[in-house]
Write a protein that holds these residues in place. Structure first.
Motif: not given
Length: 207
Positions: A60, A124, A126, A145
């Motif tokens: 991540s 972000w 991941r 997420y």
């Protein structure tokens, strides 16, 4: 970023700063990754900082950016070779609206899956691996997420017929990393920070 202390550059950029906490990268104009599909052209000249990693993983990272022109992008990448790779990023369109998307390139042909998104200043990602299969997710706060897509890289072989938790050991190393590029006549600075690499968090599908 300590996790990338052994990483190597593909197409090193002219301007970057890498320390224990972050990577700051300024793009050069007319840089991109793309292979053939629809446009016909082949671009393989964008900078990417790549770490060879054999195990399954979940990586991540927070990506911040100051996009300037259409198509500017910065995000995460898996790079096997020039004709087999994956990238995910927000691709800039306007100050109000851009495209959150990903490209999977297998056997020399790229696809492009996108959804419209209000242009943020950071995001972000991941990225998780289970053998030859991958899951890419995004988050606006680094906590919650959402799935973008599940994909397969053909060069890594076949998906195991029986999924396990924890996942079976990966058989082949991949190069995972960070990239930024400006396909048009543009230049901007991206910042990558809060990077973590952990054992795969992507759970097996119940049968």
């Amino acid at each position: 970023m300590k996790e990338f202390s052994q990483a190597k550059w593909l197409n090193p950029p002219k301007q970057y700063v890498l320390d224990d906490h972050q990577l700051r990268l300024t793009t050069d104009p007319h840089t991109d990754f793309w292979q053939r599909s629809y446009y016909g052209f082949r671009n393989d000249n964008a900078p990417a900082l790549l770490l060879s990693y054999q195990d399954n993983f979940s990586v991540s990272v927070k990506v911040s950016f100051d996009y300037q022109k259409q198509f500017d992008q910065a995000g995460v990448i898996i790079y096997l070779d020039s004709e087999n790779w994956f990238k995910a990023s927000i691709e800039f369109e306007t100050a109000a609206l851009s495209r959150l998307g990903s490209v999977v390139t297998n056997l020399g042909y790229s696809d492009w899956a996108t959804t419209d998104i209000s242009t943020p200043q950071h995001i972000w990602y991941r990225l998780s691996r289970r053998g030859p299969d991958f899951l890419i997710e995004y988050s606006q706060d680094g906590e919650a997420y959402q799935q973008m897509r599940v994909f397969h890289l053909h060069q890594l072989g076949e998906t195991a017929s029986v999924q396990t938790d924890p996942p079976a050991a990966a058989k082949q190393a991949v190069k995972l990393g960070l990239y930024a590029c400006s396909p048009s006549d543009s230049s901007f600075t991206a910042c990558f920070e809060q990077l973590t690499i952990a054992p795969c968090r992507w759970r097996s599908h119940p049968h």
